[in-house]
Design a protein around this motif. Sequence first.
Motif, PDB file in Angstrom:
ATOM      1  N   GLY A 176      19.018 -19.908 -94.264  1.00 13.78           N
ATOM      2  CA  GLY A 176      19.962 -20.106 -93.168  1.00 13.78           C
ATOM      3  C   GLY A 176      21.409 -20.234 -93.573  1.00 13.78           C
ATOM      4  N   THR A 177      21.725 -19.954 -94.839  1.00  7.93           N
ATOM      5  CA  THR A 177      23.104 -20.141 -95.320  1.00  7.93           C
ATOM      6  C   THR A 177      23.847 -18.831 -95.557  1.00  7.93           C
ATOM      7  N   SER A 178      23.207 -17.699 -95.334  1.00  6.16           N
ATOM      8  CA  SER A 178      23.862 -16.421 -95.592  1.00  6.16           C
ATOM      9  C   SER A 178      24.970 -16.153 -94.580  1.00  6.16           C
ATOM     10  N   ARG A 179      25.856 -15.260 -94.943  1.00  6.48           N
ATOM     11  CA  ARG A 179      26.956 -14.869 -94.051  1.00  6.48           C
ATOM     12  C   ARG A 179      26.413 -14.312 -92.733  1.00  6.48           C
ATOM     13  N   PHE A 180      25.353 -13.528 -92.821  1.00  2.00           N
ATOM     14  CA  PHE A 180      24.820 -12.886 -91.618  1.00  2.00           C
ATOM     15  C   PHE A 180      24.126 -13.890 -90.692  1.00  2.00           C
ATOM     16  N   ALA A 181      23.507 -14.915 -91.271  1.00  2.00           N
ATOM     17  CA  ALA A 181      22.890 -15.962 -90.461  1.00  2.00           C
ATOM     18  C   ALA A 181      23.964 -16.820 -89.796  1.00  2.00           C
ATOM     19  N   LEU A 182      24.997 -17.137 -90.539  1.00  2.00           N
ATOM     20  CA  LEU A 182      26.056 -18.008 -90.024  1.00  2.00           C
ATOM     21  C   LEU A 182      26.916 -17.311 -88.970  1.00  2.00           C
ATOM     22  N   GLU A 183      27.288 -16.058 -89.234  1.00  2.00           N
ATOM     23  CA  GLU A 183      28.202 -15.352 -88.337  1.00  2.00           C
ATOM     24  C   GLU A 183      27.500 -14.540 -87.254  1.00  2.00           C
ATOM     25  N   GLY A 184      26.267 -14.136 -87.530  1.00  2.00           N
ATOM     26  CA  GLY A 184      25.589 -13.255 -86.575  1.00  2.00           C
ATOM     27  C   GLY A 184      24.219 -13.698 -86.137  1.00  2.00           C
ATOM     28  N   ASN A 185      23.802 -14.928 -86.472  1.00  2.00           N
ATOM     29  CA  ASN A 185      22.463 -15.412 -86.109  1.00  2.00           C
ATOM     30  C   ASN A 185      21.380 -14.426 -86.538  1.00  2.00           C
TER      31      ASN A 185
END
Length: 298
Positions: A176-185
Amino acid sequence: MERKLLWVISSLVILILWLKIEPQGTEQAGSETLSTEPVKTEAPIKEPAQNSREAIVTEEEEAYFKSHPIDESKPDFAAIEDVQKRKAAFFGYLLPFVQEKNALLLEDRARIQTILDSPEPPSREDKTWIAALRKIHKLRKLGVYTHEDISVLLKYVDIIPASLVLAQAANESAWGTSRFALEGNNYFGQWCFTHGCGIVPNARGEDQDHEVRKFSDARESVFAYIDNLNSNSAYKELRNIRAELRENKQTITGLALVHGLENYSQRGQDYIDEIESLIDYNELWRFNVHTDEATNNE
């Protein structure tokens, strides 16, 4: 006089030989052209293959999301220093969405089975619903539905064990810490191909045009991921494994279905081994709670 006669005779001989040889030369040239020129045939039109990570949210799901709103807040996983607590928060955050999607799939399976078991032909409403399901799963449009046409849907409309979903989400989103998880769910590295539909990966090649899709919330990401496994031709083997387990009334497990994920990553078997290890090490089978008449899950 003799010299003039010889010249006339020679001219006649040359003329006769020319008349005799020229047509043969022309025919030979033509025959060479026919034998060396490739025969042009119209190549069959091939449908573009769906990318193995392509994310598609159906109109039906969009309507469902609007009628069933959720709390869009999410934990700050990076701020949770204790590893076990971070994992627990991650699993606890995504698990309800997995259970929700699987519950909907089991409801659809039950409706399909009811239609199959009925001695009456499908109603108009049922036919419309079946047509929508076939479209979602990229099956050809039909005017009349046979028993086989309806029963084939059971191979596509089925659960994905929570153990597999959670393991892939952890792997693809770095818990849950990746850029895509943080910025794009986006918890599964799902792609889209319309400009502005998502986030452009930093490592994207110059000849590539995909983006990592943005979702409104994590539930959309979970639903799209499960839909992808259930409909994409890249995961035919996964669906075959699941159908065989159903047929033999055996447990549908993440450890079984993981072997149908060869096309999810370019890493192939190494990726499968990694997901399998995540399931085992974190004992993720404990999150599989869905049951029905055919099977218990792990």
